[in-house]
Motif scaffolding. Sequence first.
Motif, short mmCIF file in Angstrom:
data_model
loop_
_atom_site.label_atom_id
_atom_site.label_comp_id
_atom_site.label_asym_id
_atom_site.label_seq_id
_atom_site.Cartn_x
_atom_site.Cartn_y
_atom_site.Cartn_z
N UNK A 62 24.95 -39.80 24.74
CA UNK A 62 25.83 -40.47 25.70
C UNK A 62 27.22 -39.84 25.70
N UNK A 63 27.76 -39.57 24.51
CA UNK A 63 29.11 -39.01 24.42
C UNK A 63 29.16 -37.61 25.02
N UNK A 64 28.22 -36.75 24.65
CA UNK A 64 28.24 -35.38 25.14
C UNK A 64 27.95 -35.32 26.63
N UNK A 65 27.09 -36.19 27.12
CA UNK A 65 26.79 -36.20 28.55
C UNK A 65 28.04 -36.49 29.37
N UNK A 66 28.89 -37.37 28.85
CA UNK A 66 30.13 -37.67 29.57
C UNK A 66 31.18 -36.60 29.35
N UNK A 67 31.30 -36.11 28.13
CA UNK A 67 32.28 -35.06 27.85
C UNK A 67 32.02 -33.82 28.69
N UNK A 68 30.74 -33.48 28.84
CA UNK A 68 30.37 -32.20 29.44
C UNK A 68 29.69 -32.37 30.78
N UNK A 69 30.10 -33.39 31.52
CA UNK A 69 29.49 -33.62 32.83
C UNK A 69 29.80 -32.50 33.82
N UNK A 70 30.82 -31.69 33.55
CA UNK A 70 31.16 -30.58 34.44
C UNK A 70 30.37 -29.31 34.11
N UNK A 71 29.57 -29.33 33.02
CA UNK A 71 28.82 -28.13 32.64
C UNK A 71 27.78 -27.80 33.70
#
Length: 210
Positions: A62-71
């Motif tokens: 959940x955290x990484x999906x939000x942090x890196x949504x621009x990837x």
Amino acid sequence: MLALALPTPPDRALRVLCLGAHCDDIEIGCGATLMRLTQERPVEVDCVTFCALSERAAESHAALSQMLQAAQALRLRCESLPDGYLPAHWAEAKRLMESLKALPAPDLVLTHERDDLHQDHRVVNELTWNTFRDHLILEYEVPKFDGGLGQPQVYAPIPRAVAERKAQLLVEHHASQRSKHWFGADTFLALMRLRGLECRAPEGYAEAFH
């Protein structure tokens, strides 16, 4: 302060491989740098965690999906080697690390700092250098009760809004860690502020690497 040049290949996105012993290590150590990179250029990110219980794996996802949504692409892999006992499961960890050679060759590998006193962190670092011999490897730092923070050689300046967003998402999504005395937004912001001071970052915040 000299900038570390990470030119985007002309025919594809920049490929970044992130390695962590535990869920939250990657987010704590290099989450803001990843956020900045993915906001500035096309980036494909692979995140591999070695010791991930189901609850914590969901938190990290959940955290990484939000942090890196621009990837441009984000691939998360969570393995279930025993937390705290990675040296005793060296062979399994070695096989896991070797299997990552099947991924497209990364332009940048982010891993634990070699002098980290946590045994699991140290094993991941050693295996990273054993496996990725022709790659740019930067070692991130994780604040802990046993210290271990040294003098880094590479700094990545972070916009203040990105630093604050990283701290917010860590606390918001890693609910299982909130009871730990060191796990809080103030800790994460304090380290980034200190590293920002050391490199005279334009907005006062940075993440540091060895």
